[in-house]
Design a protein around this motif. Structure first.
Motif, PDB file in Angstrom:
ATOM      1  N   VAL A   1       0.836  -1.204   0.000  1.00 47.07           N
ATOM      2  CA  VAL A   1       0.000   0.000   0.000  1.00 47.07           C
ATOM      3  C   VAL A   1       0.870   1.254   0.000  1.00 47.07           C
ATOM      4  O   VAL A   1       0.538   2.256  -0.652  1.00 47.07           O
ATOM      5  CB  VAL A   1      -0.958  -0.018   1.204  1.00 47.07           C
ATOM      6  N   GLU A   2       1.969   1.209   0.715  1.00 48.10           N
ATOM      7  CA  GLU A   2       2.875   2.367   0.750  1.00 48.10           C
ATOM      8  C   GLU A   2       3.410   2.688  -0.635  1.00 48.10           C
ATOM      9  O   GLU A   2       3.693   3.845  -0.959  1.00 48.10           O
ATOM     10  CB  GLU A   2       4.028   2.088   1.702  1.00 48.10           C
TER      11      GLU A   2
ATOM     12  N   LEU B   1       1.759   2.556  -3.436  1.00 46.57           N
ATOM     13  CA  LEU B   1       0.733   3.078  -4.335  1.00 46.57           C
ATOM     14  C   LEU B   1       0.866   4.593  -4.483  1.00 46.57           C
ATOM     15  O   LEU B   1       1.397   5.267  -3.590  1.00 46.57           O
ATOM     16  CB  LEU B   1      -0.658   2.727  -3.792  1.00 46.57           C
TER      17      LEU B   1
ATOM     18  N   ALA C   1       0.356   8.360  -4.063  1.00 46.00           N
ATOM     19  CA  ALA C   1      -0.149   9.018  -2.856  1.00 46.00           C
ATOM     20  C   ALA C   1      -1.546   9.590  -3.047  1.00 46.00           C
ATOM     21  O   ALA C   1      -2.326   9.693  -2.083  1.00 46.00           O
ATOM     22  CB  ALA C   1       0.811  10.115  -2.427  1.00 46.00           C
ATOM     23  N   ASP C   2      -1.889   9.982  -4.273  1.00 44.58           N
ATOM     24  CA  ASP C   2      -3.195  10.595  -4.505  1.00 44.58           C
ATOM     25  C   ASP C   2      -4.247   9.591  -4.971  1.00 44.58           C
ATOM     26  O   ASP C   2      -5.368   9.984  -5.324  1.00 44.58           O
ATOM     27  CB  ASP C   2      -3.071  11.717  -5.540  1.00 44.58           C
ATOM     28  N   GLU C   3      -3.919   8.322  -4.952  1.00 46.66           N
ATOM     29  CA  GLU C   3      -4.866   7.312  -5.421  1.00 46.66           C
ATOM     30  C   GLU C   3      -5.849   6.957  -4.314  1.00 46.66           C
ATOM     31  O   GLU C   3      -5.459   6.665  -3.187  1.00 46.66           O
ATOM     32  CB  GLU C   3      -4.119   6.055  -5.873  1.00 46.66           C
TER      33      GLU C   3
ATOM     34  N   CYS D   1      -7.968   4.574  -2.334  1.00 45.32           N
ATOM     35  CA  CYS D   1      -7.723   3.148  -2.137  1.00 45.32           C
ATOM     36  C   CYS D   1      -8.651   2.581  -1.072  1.00 45.32           C
ATOM     37  O   CYS D   1      -8.888   3.214  -0.036  1.00 45.32           O
ATOM     38  CB  CYS D   1      -6.262   2.923  -1.725  1.00 45.32           C
TER      39      CYS D   1
ATOM     40  N   CYS E   1      -1.883   0.597   7.483  1.00 40.71           N
ATOM     41  CA  CYS E   1      -1.837   1.270   6.189  1.00 40.71           C
ATOM     42  C   CYS E   1      -2.370   2.693   6.269  1.00 40.71           C
ATOM     43  O   CYS E   1      -2.054   3.534   5.406  1.00 40.71           O
ATOM     44  CB  CYS E   1      -2.621   0.469   5.148  1.00 40.71           C
ATOM     45  N   ARG E   2      -3.151   2.996   7.279  1.00 37.25           N
ATOM     46  CA  ARG E   2      -3.628   4.371   7.446  1.00 37.25           C
ATOM     47  C   ARG E   2      -2.477   5.331   7.724  1.00 37.25           C
ATOM     48  O   ARG E   2      -2.579   6.525   7.431  1.00 37.25           O
ATOM     49  CB  ARG E   2      -4.653   4.429   8.578  1.00 37.25           C
TER      50      ARG E   2
ATOM     51  N   VAL F   1       0.561   5.019   6.376  1.00 37.62           N
ATOM     52  CA  VAL F   1       1.427   5.184   5.200  1.00 37.62           C
ATOM     53  C   VAL F   1       0.652   5.651   3.973  1.00 37.62           C
ATOM     54  O   VAL F   1       1.264   6.071   2.984  1.00 37.62           O
ATOM     55  CB  VAL F   1       2.160   3.860   4.872  1.00 37.62           C
ATOM     56  N   HIS F   2      -0.675   5.576   4.017  1.00 45.18           N
ATOM     57  CA  HIS F   2      -1.500   6.028   2.903  1.00 45.18           C
ATOM     58  C   HIS F   2      -2.744   6.693   3.474  1.00 45.18           C
ATOM     59  O   HIS F   2      -3.827   6.105   3.506  1.00 45.18           O
ATOM     60  CB  HIS F   2      -1.889   4.847   2.009  1.00 45.18           C
TER      61      HIS F   2
ATOM     62  N   VAL G   1      -6.920   5.963   3.219  1.00 45.14           N
ATOM     63  CA  VAL G   1      -7.301   4.610   2.822  1.00 45.14           C
ATOM     64  C   VAL G   1      -8.505   4.153   3.638  1.00 45.14           C
ATOM     65  O   VAL G   1      -8.630   4.459   4.825  1.00 45.14           O
ATOM     66  CB  VAL G   1      -6.121   3.627   3.003  1.00 45.14           C
TER      67      VAL G   1
END
Length: 427
Positions: free
Chosen positions: A93-94, A96, A98-100, A102, A117-118, A120-121, A124
């Motif tokens: 996930v990291e 991916l 950054a603006d996607e 997910c 994952c929250r 690092v992204h 999400v």
């Protein structure tokens, strides 16, 4: 608006895999990008479905661990075996954009890593897909604790106290140190108890089983979307082998015995099955990829097969005798095939109790299995008055596609509104 990227994560056997493939295909059909993370050995099935696949490491030695199917020690075996695979989620996930936008659609055992994952992204969203009712903790009836049903007269307060004890005694000693070490590495607060916390992680929860199989309980996580059994057959067009076709045409419908594709410790089960089928004067098919688990001296009235799609085989079966995995249970319900559940651990006892409550089968715990009990259970099942009518009634409750559509609609509508479901906070 750009399509959402759905990252689907599951572990376990084919029974765990196939419902997630069905959901992933439903999301892709809506125009979304889908990535699929699952144990490496499932790659051929996922790739054949046309989904981008990332293999997760598997320690196949776990299949031979004698505690894998133990009612209390089994969780520890599964937890330890799956941590190396789950550790791959965060770096995926990291990586991916950054603006996607997910959404993680995950097996419940992946929730601790999904929560990381929250960090690092940001933004999400997390959806948990619960394969079986027993994966959702409740204090309400029907309540099974392994092979034992909790009496209805036990107060709710006592049941809550019992679950707290289960968490302290069996869950936290196995899992909590791993979870909090990973959280500390991402500068996140420790959690005091895994069972109390893990249900707060998802932004949305989905049941991959219908309410007629297990009604919604007041203490299940919210928001919750009720689905159906998302049965997926990777070999839908497969025909039965010539040997199997010849066997089926040579006599009356056979009993079908399996104890799960992931069970490499089923020699005693198949030995009892062979003896019981002979005593009952019944033909039998034994399903397992592990040929050495099946008696070598099968008579002509019995046949071993390494794999046959249940959707294709069950219409020809007199009954299915199996471990009680939710996917196998659902296939028998859909086919209208009587079933005897021989549960070992995990959700299997609860699934067996629900089959019994529907009047379409019975349950005999594997720890009590012997030839005499198996003969008695099968004889009673096959002679039960009204069995055919009940199995047909249950089979008629299946509505192909509606559960998948409902769950995919819920996932896509939630992901378009980032403010609808704020990320949960620790209590």
């Amino acid at each position: 608006m750009a399509p959402t990227h759905y990252t689907v994560v599951t572990i376990g056997s084919a029974g765990d895999l196939f419902p997630f493939i069905a959901l992933a295909l439903g999301l892709r059909a809506r125009g979304h990008r889908v990535s699929f993370l699952a144990p490496e050995q499932h790659g051929p099935w996922v790739r054949a479905a046309g989904l981008p696949f990332t293999g997760l490491p598997v320690d196949e030695a776990v299949l031979h661990d004698p505690d894998l199917w133990h009612p209390t020690r089994g969780f520890g075996v599964v937890w330890r075996a799956t941590r190396p695979a789950m550790a791959r989620i965060v770096p995926f996930v990291e990586g991916l954009p950054a603006d996607e936008r997910c959404v993680l659609l995950v097996h419940p055992l992946a929730l601790p890593e999904a929560d990381l994952c929250r960090a690092v992204h940001p933004g999400v969203k997390i959806a948990a897909a619960y394969l079986a009712p027993a994966n959702l903790m409740t204090v309400h009836d029907p309540l099974m604790i392994g092979p034992w049903r909790v009496p209805a007269w036990v107060p709710l307060a006592a049941r809550r106290a019992f679950w707290r004890w289960v968490g302290r005694r069996f869950i936290d000693p196995v899992a909590l140190a791993d979870v909090n070490a990973a959280r500390a590495a991402h500068a996140l607060q420790p959690v005091p108890s895994l069972m109390d916390w893990i249900a707060t992680v998802p932004d949305l929860s989905l049941t991959l089983f219908p309410d007629w199989f297990a009604p919604t309980q007041p203490d299940w996580p919210q928001p919750l979307v009720r689905g159906d059994f998302p049965l997926f057959d990777p070999n839908a067009d497969t025909t039965l082998s010539a040997d199997l076709q010849a066997f089926l045409h040579a006599g009356p419908p056979p009993l079908v015995f399996t104890h799960g594709t992931g069970n490499a410790q089923a020699a005693a089960y198949f030995r009892h099955a062979r003896a019981a089928a002979q005593q009952l004067g019944r033909r039998a098919v034994f399903l397992t990829p592990h040929r050495d688990q099946v008696p070598a001296d099968l008579p002509g009235t019995m046949l071993w097969q390494d794999y046959v799609p249940l959707r294709t085989l069950l219409p020809h079966a007199a009954a299915l005798i199996h471990h009680g995995g939710i996917g196998t249970t659902a296939e028998a319900l859909r086919a209208g095939t009587p079933q005897l559940v021989v549960p070992l651990a995990h959700d299997q006892f609860d699934n067996g109790a629900r089959v019994t409550a529907l009047g379409v089968g019975g349950s005999l715990p594997a720890a009590r299995l012997n030839e005499r009990r198996l003969v008695r259970a099968l004889g009673g099942l096959l002679a039960a008055p009204g069995l055919d009518e009940r199995t047909r009634d249950v089979a008629g409750r299946f509505q192909p596609g509606t559960g998948i559509d409902r769950m995919c609609d819920a996932l896509t509508s939630r992901s378009r509104s980032p403010d609808v479901l704020p990320s949960p906070r620790l209590p």
